[in-house]
Design a protein around this motif. Sequence first.
Motif, PDB file in Angstrom:
ATOM      1  N   MET A  42       0.836  -1.198   0.000  1.00 51.28           N
ATOM      2  CA  MET A  42       0.000   0.000   0.000  1.00 51.28           C
ATOM      3  C   MET A  42       0.873   1.251   0.000  1.00 51.28           C
ATOM      4  SD  MET A  42      -2.856   1.290   2.723  1.00 51.28           S
ATOM      5  CE  MET A  42      -4.218   0.325   2.125  1.00 51.28           C
ATOM      6  N   LEU A  43       1.958   1.222   0.761  1.00 51.82           N
ATOM      7  CA  LEU A  43       2.883   2.354   0.813  1.00 51.82           C
ATOM      8  C   LEU A  43       3.459   2.639  -0.568  1.00 51.82           C
ATOM      9  CD1 LEU A  43       4.550   4.457   2.382  1.00 51.82           C
ATOM     10  CD2 LEU A  43       6.171   2.620   2.918  1.00 51.82           C
ATOM     11  N   GLY A 101      -2.057  16.109  -0.276  1.00 44.33           N
ATOM     12  CA  GLY A 101      -1.978  16.174   1.184  1.00 44.33           C
ATOM     13  C   GLY A 101      -2.476  14.905   1.850  1.00 44.33           C
ATOM     14  N   TYR A 102      -3.564  14.368   1.333  1.00 46.41           N
ATOM     15  CA  TYR A 102      -4.122  13.116   1.858  1.00 46.41           C
ATOM     16  C   TYR A 102      -3.093  12.000   1.744  1.00 46.41           C
ATOM     17  CZ  TYR A 102      -7.095   8.938   2.047  1.00 46.41           C
ATOM     18  OH  TYR A 102      -7.623   7.721   2.365  1.00 46.41           O
ATOM     19  N   LEU A 106      -1.135   9.813   4.598  1.00 55.37           N
ATOM     20  CA  LEU A 106      -1.245   8.354   4.560  1.00 55.37           C
ATOM     21  C   LEU A 106       0.138   7.712   4.528  1.00 55.37           C
ATOM     22  CD1 LEU A 106      -2.900   5.732   4.287  1.00 55.37           C
ATOM     23  CD2 LEU A 106      -2.887   6.116   1.808  1.00 55.37           C
ATOM     24  N   ILE A 107       1.020   8.229   3.686  1.00 56.11           N
ATOM     25  CA  ILE A 107       2.381   7.701   3.588  1.00 56.11           C
ATOM     26  C   ILE A 107       3.106   7.848   4.917  1.00 56.11           C
ATOM     27  CG2 ILE A 107       4.649   8.162   2.527  1.00 56.11           C
ATOM     28  CD1 ILE A 107       3.010   8.808  -0.080  1.00 56.11           C
ATOM     29  N   SER A 108       2.948   8.982   5.549  1.00 58.08           N
ATOM     30  CA  SER A 108       3.579   9.203   6.854  1.00 58.08           C
ATOM     31  C   SER A 108       3.088   8.197   7.885  1.00 58.08           C
ATOM     32  CB  SER A 108       3.295  10.635   7.318  1.00 58.08           C
ATOM     33  OG  SER A 108       3.761  10.826   8.630  1.00 58.08           O
ATOM     34  N   LYS A 112       5.303   5.213   9.639  1.00 55.65           N
ATOM     35  CA  LYS A 112       5.411   5.148  11.099  1.00 55.65           C
ATOM     36  C   LYS A 112       5.010   3.766  11.604  1.00 55.65           C
ATOM     37  CE  LYS A 112       3.952   7.481  15.303  1.00 55.65           C
ATOM     38  NZ  LYS A 112       3.124   8.538  15.876  1.00 55.65           N
ATOM     39  N   ALA A 113       3.926   3.223  11.066  1.00 60.91           N
ATOM     40  CA  ALA A 113       3.464   1.898  11.486  1.00 60.91           C
ATOM     41  C   ALA A 113       4.488   0.821  11.141  1.00 60.91           C
ATOM     42  CB  ALA A 113       2.119   1.573  10.847  1.00 60.91           C
ATOM     43  N   LEU A 114       5.212   1.018  10.054  1.00 65.15           N
ATOM     44  CA  LEU A 114       6.227   0.053   9.639  1.00 65.15           C
ATOM     45  C   LEU A 114       7.582   0.314  10.289  1.00 65.15           C
ATOM     46  CD1 LEU A 114       5.322  -0.138   5.856  1.00 65.15           C
ATOM     47  CD2 LEU A 114       5.197  -2.024   7.495  1.00 65.15           C
ATOM     48  N   GLY A 115       7.663   1.377  11.071  1.00 61.43           N
ATOM     49  CA  GLY A 115       8.932   1.715  11.706  1.00 61.43           C
ATOM     50  C   GLY A 115       9.888   2.418  10.770  1.00 61.43           C
ATOM     51  N   ILE A 116       9.368   2.958   9.680  1.00 59.04           N
ATOM     52  CA  ILE A 116      10.189   3.694   8.717  1.00 59.04           C
ATOM     53  C   ILE A 116       9.965   5.176   8.979  1.00 59.04           C
ATOM     54  CG2 ILE A 116      10.657   4.141   6.276  1.00 59.04           C
ATOM     55  CD1 ILE A 116       9.206   1.467   5.685  1.00 59.04           C
ATOM     56  N   THR A 117      10.932   5.829   9.571  1.00 59.16           N
ATOM     57  CA  THR A 117      10.786   7.256   9.808  1.00 59.16           C
ATOM     58  C   THR A 117      11.989   7.987   9.243  1.00 59.16           C
ATOM     59  OG1 THR A 117      11.855   7.156  11.963  1.00 59.16           O
ATOM     60  CG2 THR A 117       9.462   6.893  11.935  1.00 59.16           C
ATOM     61  N   GLU A 118      11.769   9.163   8.784  1.00 64.05           N
ATOM     62  CA  GLU A 118      12.846   9.936   8.187  1.00 64.05           C
ATOM     63  C   GLU A 118      13.919  10.267   9.212  1.00 64.05           C
ATOM     64  OE1 GLU A 118      11.337  13.269   6.006  1.00 64.05           O
ATOM     65  OE2 GLU A 118       9.865  12.025   4.994  1.00 64.05           O
TER      66      GLU A 118
END
Length: 136
Positions: A42-43, A101-102, A106-108, A112-118
């Motif tokens: 989905m990402l 924006g939506y 959603l991507i953010s 975050k849920a996958l533990g992928i943060t900038e």
Amino acid sequence: MTAPGGAIFSGIGFWATDMPSGAARPAGGQGFAMSSSEMRAMLKKAEDLRQTIGTQYRTASYLSRADPPADEPASNAAVNGQNGVNETGRYYEGHLRYQFGYLTELISRLRKALGITEAVDQQAAADTSTKRGIAE
């Protein structure tokens, strides 16, 4: 991007069911739960779609800058009047901005849920550079 009542996904959580951090949901939390592989798919789709919409948005400005073919009432009304070409173009730009924006939010949330943060990615890159002796 925010909706009239706040963030688009305000109060809605995202959980990767097979991730250590995704096992426990907050009490009474509403949201989306899926496997990390489904979430990654989905990402990817959301990132691809956001890129497409970004390209469309950059070219959509032409739709709100049309000039009437002649300086007479009918042409001016068709281009600059209510529901004219330029007004419709501005509406389309706003619609694309909302979609962008939506998808950004959603991507953010998915990251975050996958533990992928900038921030984590940036820190990891900085740590790697420092360990190699390439301090910036």
